[in-house]
Scaffold this motif. Structure first.
Motif, PDB file in Angstrom:
ATOM      1  N   PRO A 490     -19.303 -11.737  24.408  1.00  0.00           N
ATOM      2  CA  PRO A 490     -19.449 -13.095  24.967  1.00  0.00           C
ATOM      3  C   PRO A 490     -20.553 -13.903  24.304  1.00  0.00           C
ATOM      4  N   TYR A 491     -21.179 -13.346  23.315  1.00  0.00           N
ATOM      5  CA  TYR A 491     -22.243 -14.026  22.598  1.00  0.00           C
ATOM      6  C   TYR A 491     -22.083 -13.753  21.105  1.00  0.00           C
ATOM      7  N   ILE A 492     -22.801 -14.530  20.274  1.00  0.00           N
ATOM      8  CA  ILE A 492     -22.775 -14.361  18.822  1.00  0.00           C
ATOM      9  C   ILE A 492     -24.183 -14.493  18.285  1.00  0.00           C
ATOM     10  N   THR A 493     -24.479 -13.833  17.163  1.00  0.00           N
ATOM     11  CA  THR A 493     -25.827 -13.860  16.603  1.00  0.00           C
ATOM     12  C   THR A 493     -25.872 -14.768  15.382  1.00  0.00           C
ATOM     13  N   GLU A 494     -27.108 -15.163  15.034  1.00  0.00           N
ATOM     14  CA  GLU A 494     -27.286 -15.998  13.838  1.00  0.00           C
ATOM     15  C   GLU A 494     -26.777 -15.264  12.588  1.00  0.00           C
ATOM     16  N   GLU A 495     -27.007 -13.975  12.547  1.00  0.00           N
ATOM     17  CA  GLU A 495     -26.585 -13.193  11.379  1.00  0.00           C
ATOM     18  C   GLU A 495     -25.077 -13.239  11.213  1.00  0.00           C
ATOM     19  N   GLN A 496     -24.320 -13.132  12.337  1.00  0.00           N
ATOM     20  CA  GLN A 496     -22.868 -13.176  12.255  1.00  0.00           C
ATOM     21  C   GLN A 496     -22.376 -14.542  11.805  1.00  0.00           C
ATOM     22  N   LEU A 497     -23.009 -15.582  12.328  1.00  0.00           N
ATOM     23  CA  LEU A 497     -22.619 -16.938  11.929  1.00  0.00           C
ATOM     24  C   LEU A 497     -22.858 -17.168  10.438  1.00  0.00           C
ATOM     25  N   TYR A 516     -27.939 -17.501  24.809  1.00  0.00           N
ATOM     26  CA  TYR A 516     -27.082 -16.796  25.775  1.00  0.00           C
ATOM     27  C   TYR A 516     -27.962 -16.120  26.818  1.00  0.00           C
ATOM     28  N   THR A 517     -27.623 -16.320  28.124  1.00  0.00           N
ATOM     29  CA  THR A 517     -28.461 -15.824  29.210  1.00  0.00           C
ATOM     30  C   THR A 517     -27.801 -14.705  29.992  1.00  0.00           C
ATOM     31  N   GLY A 518     -26.686 -14.177  29.483  1.00  0.00           N
ATOM     32  CA  GLY A 518     -25.983 -13.111  30.181  1.00  0.00           C
ATOM     33  C   GLY A 518     -26.731 -11.786  30.104  1.00  0.00           C
ATOM     34  N   PRO A 519     -26.247 -10.789  30.871  1.00  0.00           N
ATOM     35  CA  PRO A 519     -26.905  -9.467  30.890  1.00  0.00           C
ATOM     36  C   PRO A 519     -26.756  -8.732  29.545  1.00  0.00           C
ATOM     37  N   ASP A 520     -27.732  -7.874  29.282  1.00  0.00           N
ATOM     38  CA  ASP A 520     -27.723  -7.015  28.071  1.00  0.00           C
ATOM     39  C   ASP A 520     -27.607  -7.818  26.778  1.00  0.00           C
ATOM     40  N   ALA A 521     -28.091  -9.026  26.759  1.00  0.00           N
ATOM     41  CA  ALA A 521     -28.010  -9.829  25.534  1.00  0.00           C
ATOM     42  C   ALA A 521     -29.171  -9.492  24.609  1.00  0.00           C
ATOM     43  N   PRO A 522     -28.920  -9.312  23.333  1.00  0.00           N
ATOM     44  CA  PRO A 522     -30.027  -9.059  22.396  1.00  0.00           C
ATOM     45  C   PRO A 522     -30.830 -10.340  22.155  1.00  0.00           C
ATOM     46  N   GLU A 523     -32.018 -10.178  21.604  1.00  0.00           N
ATOM     47  CA  GLU A 523     -32.876 -11.335  21.345  1.00  0.00           C
ATOM     48  C   GLU A 523     -32.225 -12.239  20.294  1.00  0.00           C
ATOM     49  N   GLY A 524     -32.171 -13.556  20.572  1.00  0.00           N
ATOM     50  CA  GLY A 524     -31.599 -14.512  19.641  1.00  0.00           C
ATOM     51  C   GLY A 524     -30.118 -14.709  19.810  1.00  0.00           C
ATOM     52  N   ALA A 525     -29.487 -14.106  20.882  1.00  0.00           N
ATOM     53  CA  ALA A 525     -28.049 -14.268  21.104  1.00  0.00           C
ATOM     54  C   ALA A 525     -27.747 -15.724  21.474  1.00  0.00           C
TER      55      ALA A 525
END
Length: 541
Positions: A490-497, A516-525
């Motif tokens: 449900p989220y994407i990272t800068e690296e993937q973009l 992204y503010t959802g649960p278990d989100a990595p930093e910068g999501a």
């Protein structure tokens, strides 16, 4: 008067004396008779012995007649071979046996002569002189026989030595002749060299051969001549053990020696040829390296022109045409490469370590460069037509170009089937997991590749994307595209973009997406869902 008694006595005495004288006479007669018989027997014995001596002496003298000449001859030994001399040796051994037997007969004659002497033979001196003559003859014959034995033994030793020399010559001559045959073939062989190093190695090997094996062969030839000389000194000029005569060996050796300087000339000529070939290689390499670098540089320039898209389409078209004229002006250099390559091929020079280019690769690269330029010009002209027909803006065309370049992973200017599949997935198409067995993918690919080339051109991509995106994009499609890029998260990272989108698009999304503010989100999501909903309908994406 005589007294009767006296007379009677005298008569008796006379009678006695007469009787005695008679008896003496009878005895003397008997003795004389015995003497005469004895003398007769003596004379008969002398006659018998003298006749026996004469017969035996004549026979012995007859046996010795001419033997001295036969024993002293040399011609039969000089003209005989080993087998003949061994036969003569057997004959001489038989003669020596006979000589010994005849010598024993001389001793028998000596016994007869002694008996004749003892019996006072009137010609005893003649008998003894004849006996001595025979003894002298046999003494001489024994000397001649011993000398004949020595000469036969010497002749056998000589013939055995000749036989050894012949056999040694035959063995060595056969080996030497075989070496000369092989060597002559090697000297006549055309050297096969690919470069100067090969030619120099051939020359070095030849020089090493001349100072090594050839010198050894010369020594072997001298040894063969020595064997021939030794045989000649022993009186032998033929050799039943060898098919090679000394003259044959000499003539072939001279022929081989004559071939050595000829080989020197051949190798020197080959070195000059390789030097010339090296010049041809270097000339082509210099031109090919320059031409190859030029083609590589211009291909990179063309790629930059196609991908950067600076200025309007008309300006880009003009830049491509100017670029095409510049590249065509390089044709004379390509022609020089062709001329240099033809010269190398005429000299049968096909390898060239001084360059990675061949004329075939240069031709292909040159044709490809010109073809790519023509295609780029054609594409640009088509883009102008599409732009004007579809009513697209320059920014939209740039956006489609950036998207095409993004999915064109190998930079070929065309999309492979798998690359086009990635395009479809980014647009939200539901495709099968197996690209090799996906009817939906096959159907869509046929639409963009109607000629079945196996590739999608930018024009086909532009036509497809125009139909797919103009007034047809929905928030769900954009959202599904990001979901694919994010790996269903449900989220994407800068690296993937940054990895999946062109730089300008990636920076655009990163700058506008909320965290992204959802649960278990990595930093910068980043939250692509809210971004897609807010972005619906905006062509900048």
């Amino acid at each position: 008067s005589v007294h009767p008694s006296v007379f009677s006595a005298l008569r008796l005495n006379l009678s006695a004396r007469c009787s005695r004288r008679w008896r003496e006479l009878e005895e003397a007669e008997k003795e004389h008779e015995e003497f005469l018989f004895a003398e007769l027997r003596r004379l008969q014995r002398l006659e018998h012995l003298a006749d026996k001596f004469k017969r035996k002496a004549e026979k012995t003298e007859g046996w010795t007649d001419g033997k001295d000449t036969l024993l002293q001859r040399d011609d039969d030994l000089q003209s005989a071979n080993l087998a003949d001399i061994q036969a003569l040796q057997k004959i001489h051994e038989t003669f020596e046996t006979d000589l010994k037997a005849e010598s024993n007969r001389v001793e028998t004659l000596a016994n007869i002569a002694n008996e004749l002497t003892e019996l006072n033979y009137h010609d005893a001196d003649g008998v003894n002189a004849r006996l001595q003559g025979l003894r002298d003859t046999f003494t001489a014959l024994e000397g001649f026989s011993n000398d004949r034995t020595r000469r036969i033994e010497d002749a056998i030793e000589t013939q055995q030595r000749i036989d050894q020399l012949r056999l040694e010559f035959a063995k060595r001559a056969a080996t030497f002749n075989n070496w000369m045959d092989n060597t002559f073939d090697d000297l006549q062989e055309v050297p096969v060299c690919d470069n100067i190093t090969d030619a120099e190695q051939e020359i070095a090997s030849h020089e090493e051969w001349k100072s090594g094996p050839l010198q050894n062969a010369s020594a072997q030839y001298d040894e063969l001549n020595s064997l021939v000389s030794q045989m000649a000194e022993l009186g032998s000029t033929d050799n039943p053990y060898s098919t090679q005569t000394p003259q044959d060996v000499y003539e072939k050796w001279c022929l081989l020696l004559d071939s050595v300087p000829m080989r020197d000339e051949i190798l020197e000529s080959e070195l000059q040829k390789q030097n010339s070939n090296e010049q041809l290689r270097q000339d082509f390499a210099d031109k090919a390296n320059q031409a190859g670098a030029y083609i590589d540089a211009k291909s990179a320039t063309l790629s930059d022109l196609s991908m950067q898209g600076q200025g309007s389409l008309e300006e880009q078209l003009q830049s491509l045409k100017s670029f095409q004229q510049e590249v065509l002006g390089y044709q004379p250099m390509i022609d020089e490469c062709e001329t240099s390559n033809q010269a190398a091929q005429a000299a049968l020079v096909f390898d060239n370590p001084h360059t990675k280019y061949t004329m075939e690769t240069l031709r292909a690269a040159w044709r490809q460069l010109n073809s790519n330029i023509s295609r780029s010009i054609n594409e640009m002209e088509n883009q102008i037509i599409i732009r004007d027909t579809m009513g697209l803006t320059e920014d939209q065309l740039k956006e489609f170009r950036a998207s095409f370049n993004h999915f064109d992973r190998d930079g070929s200017g065309q999309l492979e089937k798998n690359e086009f599949r990635s395009v479809l997935l980014s647009l939200g198409y539901e495709l099968g997991s197996d690209p090799a067995n996906d009817p939906k993918l096959d159907e869509l690919f046929t639409r963009v590749d109607p000629n079945d080339t196996g590739h999608v051109s930018f024009e086909s991509f532009l036509d497809f994307m125009t139909k797919e995106t103009v007034d047809e994009d929905t928030a769900d499609q954009v959202m599904n595209s990001f979901k694919i890029l994010a790996g269903d998260k449900p989220y994407i990272t800068e690296e993937q973009l940054k990895r999946e989108l062109p730089p300008e698009q990636a920076e655009y999304c990163i700058g506008r997406m909320n965290p992204y503010t959802g649960p278990d989100a990595p930093e910068g999501a980043l939250d692509y869902m809210s971004f897609s909903s807010a972005l619906f309908g905006q062509s900048e994406l």
